[in-house]
Design a protein around this motif. Structure first.
Motif, short mmCIF file in Angstrom:
data_model
loop_
_atom_site.label_atom_id
_atom_site.label_comp_id
_atom_site.label_asym_id
_atom_site.label_seq_id
_atom_site.Cartn_x
_atom_site.Cartn_y
_atom_site.Cartn_z
N VAL A 29 114.86 18.37 26.15
CA VAL A 29 115.08 19.18 24.94
C VAL A 29 114.36 18.55 23.75
CG1 VAL A 29 116.82 19.97 23.30
CG2 VAL A 29 117.26 20.10 25.77
N GLU A 30 114.49 17.24 23.61
CA GLU A 30 113.85 16.53 22.50
C GLU A 30 112.50 16.01 22.98
OE1 GLU A 30 114.55 12.53 19.78
OE2 GLU A 30 116.23 13.41 20.87
N THR A 31 111.40 16.58 22.49
CA THR A 31 110.07 16.22 22.98
C THR A 31 109.17 15.61 21.91
OG1 THR A 31 109.29 18.48 22.55
CG2 THR A 31 110.14 18.00 24.77
N LEU A 32 109.63 15.52 20.69
CA LEU A 32 108.82 15.00 19.59
C LEU A 32 109.16 13.54 19.31
CD1 LEU A 32 109.02 18.03 17.12
CD2 LEU A 32 107.23 17.52 18.80
N GLY A 33 108.20 12.82 18.74
CA GLY A 33 108.43 11.42 18.38
C GLY A 33 108.48 10.51 19.60
N PHE A 34 108.71 9.23 19.34
CA PHE A 34 108.74 8.25 20.42
C PHE A 34 109.84 8.55 21.43
CE2 PHE A 34 110.49 4.29 22.19
CZ PHE A 34 109.37 3.83 22.87
N ARG A 35 111.02 8.87 20.92
CA ARG A 35 112.15 9.16 21.81
C ARG A 35 111.86 10.37 22.69
NH1 ARG A 35 117.78 8.25 21.81
NH2 ARG A 35 118.98 9.93 22.77
N GLY A 36 111.25 11.38 22.09
CA GLY A 36 110.92 12.58 22.84
C GLY A 36 109.88 12.33 23.91
N ARG A 37 108.84 11.56 23.57
CA ARG A 37 107.80 11.24 24.55
C ARG A 37 108.37 10.41 25.69
NH1 ARG A 37 104.84 10.50 19.73
NH2 ARG A 37 105.14 8.24 19.81
N LEU A 38 109.29 9.49 25.36
CA LEU A 38 109.91 8.67 26.40
C LEU A 38 110.76 9.52 27.33
CD1 LEU A 38 110.07 5.66 27.19
CD2 LEU A 38 112.18 5.51 25.86
N GLN A 39 111.50 10.44 26.75
CA GLN A 39 112.34 11.32 27.57
C GLN A 39 111.48 12.18 28.49
OE1 GLN A 39 114.48 14.80 25.79
NE2 GLN A 39 116.33 13.68 26.39
N THR A 40 110.38 12.68 27.96
CA THR A 40 109.46 13.50 28.76
C THR A 40 108.85 12.69 29.90
OG1 THR A 40 108.94 14.88 26.83
CG2 THR A 40 107.40 14.93 28.68
N LEU A 41 108.49 11.43 29.60
CA LEU A 41 107.92 10.55 30.62
C LEU A 41 108.92 10.28 31.73
CD1 LEU A 41 105.75 8.61 31.71
CD2 LEU A 41 106.69 6.84 30.19
N PHE A 42 110.17 9.96 31.37
CA PHE A 42 111.20 9.69 32.36
C PHE A 42 111.46 10.91 33.24
CE2 PHE A 42 113.49 6.02 29.94
CZ PHE A 42 112.48 5.16 30.35
N PHE A 43 111.46 12.08 32.60
CA PHE A 43 111.69 13.32 33.36
C PHE A 43 110.57 13.53 34.38
CE2 PHE A 43 111.19 17.91 34.01
CZ PHE A 43 112.48 18.24 34.40
N ALA A 44 109.32 13.38 33.94
CA ALA A 44 108.18 13.55 34.83
C ALA A 44 108.22 12.54 35.98
CB ALA A 44 106.87 13.43 34.05
N THR A 45 108.61 11.30 35.66
CA THR A 45 108.70 10.26 36.68
C THR A 45 109.77 10.61 37.72
OG1 THR A 45 108.01 8.59 35.06
CG2 THR A 45 109.07 7.80 37.08
N ALA A 46 110.90 11.13 37.24
CA ALA A 46 111.98 11.52 38.15
C ALA A 46 111.53 12.62 39.10
CB ALA A 46 113.19 11.98 37.34
N ILE A 47 110.79 13.60 38.57
CA ILE A 47 110.28 14.68 39.41
C ILE A 47 109.30 14.13 40.45
CG2 ILE A 47 108.94 16.81 39.46
CD1 ILE A 47 111.68 17.21 38.26
N PHE A 48 108.43 13.20 40.02
CA PHE A 48 107.46 12.61 40.93
C PHE A 48 108.15 11.86 42.06
CE2 PHE A 48 105.05 8.84 42.23
CZ PHE A 48 103.89 9.44 42.74
#
Length: 300
Positions: A29-48
């Motif tokens: 949900v939160e995709t902006l800023g450092f926290r958002g980018r980190l959350q997006t990265l973790f999500f992508a890693t989990a899918i991988f």
């Protein structure tokens, strides 16, 4: 959280007797800023990780399934849809007739036309815009009242907006109640509202509150986004808002009020939708069918 949770189940991934499924309830949900980018990265890693080592994946809606399959190059056949559901027994308007009248008397709302929302009071849910819409509505329709049941990080901001806009008689914010109490609060309303803005992370969701409102035979004022269309379609139990702008929300509120004599009849369609597709029994049956279909083949 995504990654650490998956790492803990790695030992099971080597077992032929254990099938591992990743369940995705929401994209970041939160995709902006450092926290958002980190959350997006973790999500992508989990899918991988799930794609590489797990047997399958469940997603909350067909819309989100399509999105994730396309973005991460996953075969749609390997993903099941496990949607939200609702207890048609607990959320049954017929058993709350007297209790809802008692609630109206308790809050001195017997003569009010009540618009109801329950859940998290957070930004980007259209709540600030809905309160602004009440400012537009209140002069011509002072009997219309917005009842918010919940708490969250913007509750103080909402209360300040209510004070500044002079809406003390038109908006009520009530603290959360036990889950078993929620149906009678829904029952006391005339119409419910889900004003989620047209953001990417809302478009493919399956709002639990929407299903609960429909089960209670309530017409719902809601934004015209794919997630809402997927559930309600063209049925009269939904009053679509063209956008989450206060002026558009206000128009829909006025429309609901002017058709208040028809709301009870329109609301019956929502109960039909829930009984056909979204009872927990139906959802569980679909999930069980998917789990039974999984073999030992990995995504790759």
């Amino acid at each position: 959280v995504y990654v650490f949770g998956l790492v803990s189940v790695f030992p099971f991934s080597i077992s032929k007797r254990t099938k591992l499924i990743l369940d995705v309830r929401s994209t970041p949900v939160e995709t902006l800023g450092f926290r958002g980018r980190l959350q997006t990265l973790f999500f992508a890693t989990a899918i991988f990780i799930a794609k590489k080592f797990f047997n399958g994946m469940t997603i909350i809606t067909p819309l989100m399934k399509e999105e994730i399959c396309e973005k991460f190059n996953i075969n749609p056949k390997s993903i099941g849809v496990w949607s939200s559901g609702v207890s048609a027994t607990r959320f049954n308007p017929d058993i709350y007739v007297s209790e809802c009248e008692e609630l109206r008397k308790k809050f001195c709302l017997s003569k009010k036309f009540i618009i109801f929302y329950h859940g998290a009071l957070t930004a980007n849910r259209g709540l600030k815009e809905t309160i602004e819409a009440m400012r537009i509505v209140k002069h011509a329709y002072p009997e219309v009242l917005l009842f918010l049941l919940g708490r969250g990080p913007i509750v103080d901001h909402l209360k300040e907006s209510i004070r500044v806009l002079g809406l003390q008689d038109n908006v009520v914010i009530h603290s959360p109640v036990e889950y078993r109490e929620v149906p009678k609060y829904i029952a006391m309303s005339d119409v419910c509202i889900v004003p989620l803005p047209n953001h990417p992370y809302w478009r493919s969701q399956n709002p639990l509150k929407l299903l609960e409102y429909l089960a209670m035979k309530k017409v719902v004022i809601l934004t015209d986004i794919p997630a809402h269309r997927l559930i309600i379609g063209q049925h009269k139990c939904g009053i679509y808002i063209s956008s989450a702008k206060p002026t558009e929300i206000a128009k829909s509120i006025v429309y609901a009020y002017n058709n208040r004599e028809k709301l009870k009849e329109w609301g019956k369609y929502g109960r039909i939708i829930v009984n056909e597709k979204y009872t927990w029994e139906t959802v569980a049956s679909e999930l069980n069918s998917y789990l039974s279909s999984i073999d030992d083949m990995r995504y790759s």
